[in-house]
Design a protein around this motif. Sequence first.
Motif, PDB file in Angstrom:
ATOM      1  N   THR A 170      30.257 -13.337   9.492  1.00 57.54           N
ATOM      2  CA  THR A 170      30.132 -13.045  10.918  1.00 57.54           C
ATOM      3  C   THR A 170      31.234 -13.762  11.685  1.00 57.54           C
ATOM      4  O   THR A 170      31.352 -14.986  11.593  1.00 57.54           O
ATOM      5  CB  THR A 170      28.758 -13.533  11.436  1.00 57.54           C
ATOM      6  OG1 THR A 170      27.735 -12.910  10.650  1.00 57.54           O
ATOM      7  CG2 THR A 170      28.568 -13.215  12.898  1.00 57.54           C
ATOM      8  N   VAL A 171      32.046 -13.011  12.373  1.00 59.76           N
ATOM      9  CA  VAL A 171      33.064 -13.630  13.224  1.00 59.76           C
ATOM     10  C   VAL A 171      32.373 -14.093  14.510  1.00 59.76           C
ATOM     11  O   VAL A 171      31.693 -13.296  15.177  1.00 59.76           O
ATOM     12  CB  VAL A 171      34.211 -12.640  13.534  1.00 59.76           C
ATOM     13  CG1 VAL A 171      35.186 -13.241  14.535  1.00 59.76           C
ATOM     14  CG2 VAL A 171      34.958 -12.274  12.257  1.00 59.76           C
ATOM     15  N   ALA A 172      32.499 -15.374  14.819  1.00 61.27           N
ATOM     16  CA  ALA A 172      31.835 -15.931  15.999  1.00 61.27           C
ATOM     17  C   ALA A 172      32.646 -15.577  17.240  1.00 61.27           C
ATOM     18  O   ALA A 172      33.819 -15.938  17.353  1.00 61.27           O
ATOM     19  CB  ALA A 172      31.719 -17.446  15.860  1.00 61.27           C
ATOM     20  N   GLY A 175      30.311 -15.268  23.954  1.00 62.86           N
ATOM     21  CA  GLY A 175      29.715 -14.330  24.901  1.00 62.86           C
ATOM     22  C   GLY A 175      29.315 -13.013  24.259  1.00 62.86           C
ATOM     23  O   GLY A 175      28.814 -12.123  24.931  1.00 62.86           O
ATOM     24  N   PHE A 176      29.534 -12.880  22.964  1.00 62.93           N
ATOM     25  CA  PHE A 176      29.166 -11.634  22.281  1.00 62.93           C
ATOM     26  C   PHE A 176      28.005 -11.866  21.317  1.00 62.93           C
ATOM     27  O   PHE A 176      26.965 -11.231  21.422  1.00 62.93           O
ATOM     28  CB  PHE A 176      30.368 -11.036  21.542  1.00 62.93           C
ATOM     29  CG  PHE A 176      30.014  -9.782  20.780  1.00 62.93           C
ATOM     30  CD1 PHE A 176      29.841  -8.580  21.453  1.00 62.93           C
ATOM     31  CD2 PHE A 176      29.804  -9.819  19.406  1.00 62.93           C
ATOM     32  CE1 PHE A 176      29.479  -7.428  20.761  1.00 62.93           C
ATOM     33  CE2 PHE A 176      29.439  -8.670  18.710  1.00 62.93           C
ATOM     34  CZ  PHE A 176      29.281  -7.475  19.390  1.00 62.93           C
ATOM     35  N   ASN A 177      28.211 -12.793  20.376  1.00 61.96           N
ATOM     36  CA  ASN A 177      27.133 -12.994  19.404  1.00 61.96           C
ATOM     37  C   ASN A 177      26.681 -14.441  19.278  1.00 61.96           C
ATOM     38  O   ASN A 177      25.899 -14.762  18.388  1.00 61.96           O
ATOM     39  CB  ASN A 177      27.508 -12.416  18.031  1.00 61.96           C
ATOM     40  CG  ASN A 177      28.753 -13.071  17.444  1.00 61.96           C
ATOM     41  OD1 ASN A 177      29.253 -14.058  17.988  1.00 61.96           O
ATOM     42  ND2 ASN A 177      29.239 -12.537  16.342  1.00 61.96           N
ATOM     43  N   VAL A 200      37.353 -16.942  15.064  1.00 68.12           N
ATOM     44  CA  VAL A 200      38.335 -15.879  15.293  1.00 68.12           C
ATOM     45  C   VAL A 200      39.737 -16.501  15.251  1.00 68.12           C
ATOM     46  O   VAL A 200      39.975 -17.558  15.810  1.00 68.12           O
ATOM     47  CB  VAL A 200      38.042 -15.113  16.605  1.00 68.12           C
ATOM     48  CG1 VAL A 200      38.303 -15.956  17.840  1.00 68.12           C
ATOM     49  CG2 VAL A 200      38.827 -13.824  16.682  1.00 68.12           C
ATOM     50  N   MET A 201      40.610 -15.860  14.482  1.00 69.30           N
ATOM     51  CA  MET A 201      41.945 -16.412  14.290  1.00 69.30           C
ATOM     52  C   MET A 201      42.978 -15.637  15.098  1.00 69.30           C
ATOM     53  O   MET A 201      42.832 -14.427  15.275  1.00 69.30           O
ATOM     54  CB  MET A 201      42.321 -16.361  12.803  1.00 69.30           C
ATOM     55  CG  MET A 201      41.608 -17.415  11.994  1.00 69.30           C
ATOM     56  SD  MET A 201      42.072 -17.326  10.267  1.00 69.30           S
ATOM     57  CE  MET A 201      40.860 -16.189   9.656  1.00 69.30           C
ATOM     58  N   LEU A 215      35.210 -19.050  19.979  1.00 64.94           N
ATOM     59  CA  LEU A 215      34.014 -19.889  20.021  1.00 64.94           C
ATOM     60  C   LEU A 215      34.170 -20.944  18.927  1.00 64.94           C
ATOM     61  O   LEU A 215      34.111 -20.608  17.738  1.00 64.94           O
ATOM     62  CB  LEU A 215      32.774 -19.024  19.758  1.00 64.94           C
ATOM     63  CG  LEU A 215      31.449 -19.731  19.539  1.00 64.94           C
ATOM     64  CD1 LEU A 215      31.025 -20.522  20.772  1.00 64.94           C
ATOM     65  CD2 LEU A 215      30.361 -18.725  19.176  1.00 64.94           C
ATOM     66  N   PRO A 216      34.421 -22.202  19.294  1.00 65.97           N
ATOM     67  CA  PRO A 216      34.600 -23.213  18.237  1.00 65.97           C
ATOM     68  C   PRO A 216      33.299 -23.358  17.441  1.00 65.97           C
ATOM     69  O   PRO A 216      32.224 -23.448  18.025  1.00 65.97           O
ATOM     70  CB  PRO A 216      34.924 -24.502  19.002  1.00 65.97           C
ATOM     71  CG  PRO A 216      35.104 -24.117  20.420  1.00 65.97           C
ATOM     72  CD  PRO A 216      34.465 -22.787  20.632  1.00 65.97           C
TER      73      PRO A 216
END
Length: 339
Positions: A170-172, A175-177, A200-201, A215-216
């Motif tokens: 799951t890519v963090a 504000g989305f997930n 996310v990179m 999102l860290p």
Amino acid sequence: MNAHSPLSAPPLVDPFGRTIAYVRVSVTDRCDYRCVYCMSEDMNFLPKRDVLSLEELDRLCAAFIGLGARKIRVTGGEPLVRRNVMSLFQGLKRHLASGVLDEVTLTTNGSQLARFASELAECGVRRINVSLDTLDPSKFRAVTRWGDFGVVMKGIDAAAAAGLKVKINTVALKGFNDSEARGLIDWAHGRGFDITFIEVMPLGAMERDRADQFLPLTELKRDLESRLTLAPSAYATGGPARYYDVKETGGRLGFITPLTHNFCESCNRVRVTCTGTLYMCLGQEDAADLREPLRRSESDEPLIAAIRAAIARKPKGHDFVIARAAAPAVQRHMSATGG
Ligand code: SAM
Ligand code: SF4
């Protein structure tokens, strides 16, 4: 004995003493989805002649295996949309059978799993990673731009039924997930799946500002720890994730943190794109062309020499920085390098 036979060839060791045992191979840059953090809506895909044939991919994998690679991950783009991709898995099976290879794994968006899960299992694939960022069908459609959540759920069911061990990636996304993290963990663990969150990179030019999505995971972990008991786990897959056992669910939770934690010291892997470009580090531009030596000669010697020369300059690590409005650290998309 041939100088390059698997038994006599010295293993691939980089200048920092890391043995390269893990190769991620992208088999296509194409995908049936357009995840907002991965691709733009109107992607230009590579012309077919630039992409390695399945036979060339098989030769490339065999060369790495001859040089000591023990694990191959097939990725993309979406690997399961490549026509006849199963012939590659069928071919890799011989290395599993002879014991020179420990594992063939797959990273997939799950859209084609209902069709291919049992064949993958027959080819000796035991574990797969399925990317899933939300359990909400309309959010799923939004993040993938048109993906069908129900199809992916059926694919995951088929994988589980075929006996494949599923890990959810799951890519963090801020504000989305973030608010769904607990729900995703409960769902995955309830089904007996590990789940790993990925930061996310900053890869590839993208319409949206990365800093808005970032999102860290330190933040996410802190938030989860206020509600869950996370105990550090000794479990390791040879990948970059750090794992925790979640007491409340009895499942395993991983974090991949290229931005907030540098995991390069233990890096044992390299990536090859579907055009045969070898990237020694996900976060660096330096690369080696393996397609030319592959196509130049029927002998594997030029290919092996090119691989060895590239590993001899594998960098110590990467230095991703997410700063507002900063240019992406690396211009290529994840779908080009292979996740
Ligand atoms: N299509 C397959 C999939 O989605 O699993 C395989 C390829 S995809 C590029 C591999 C992984 O990279 C996925 O888990 C995806 O979420 C992740 N990914 C793509 N772009 C990313 C980015 N900019 N930052 C972090 N992870 C990314
Ligand atoms: Fe396709 Fe995977 Fe990229 Fe999503 S993350 S666009 S599914 S390659």
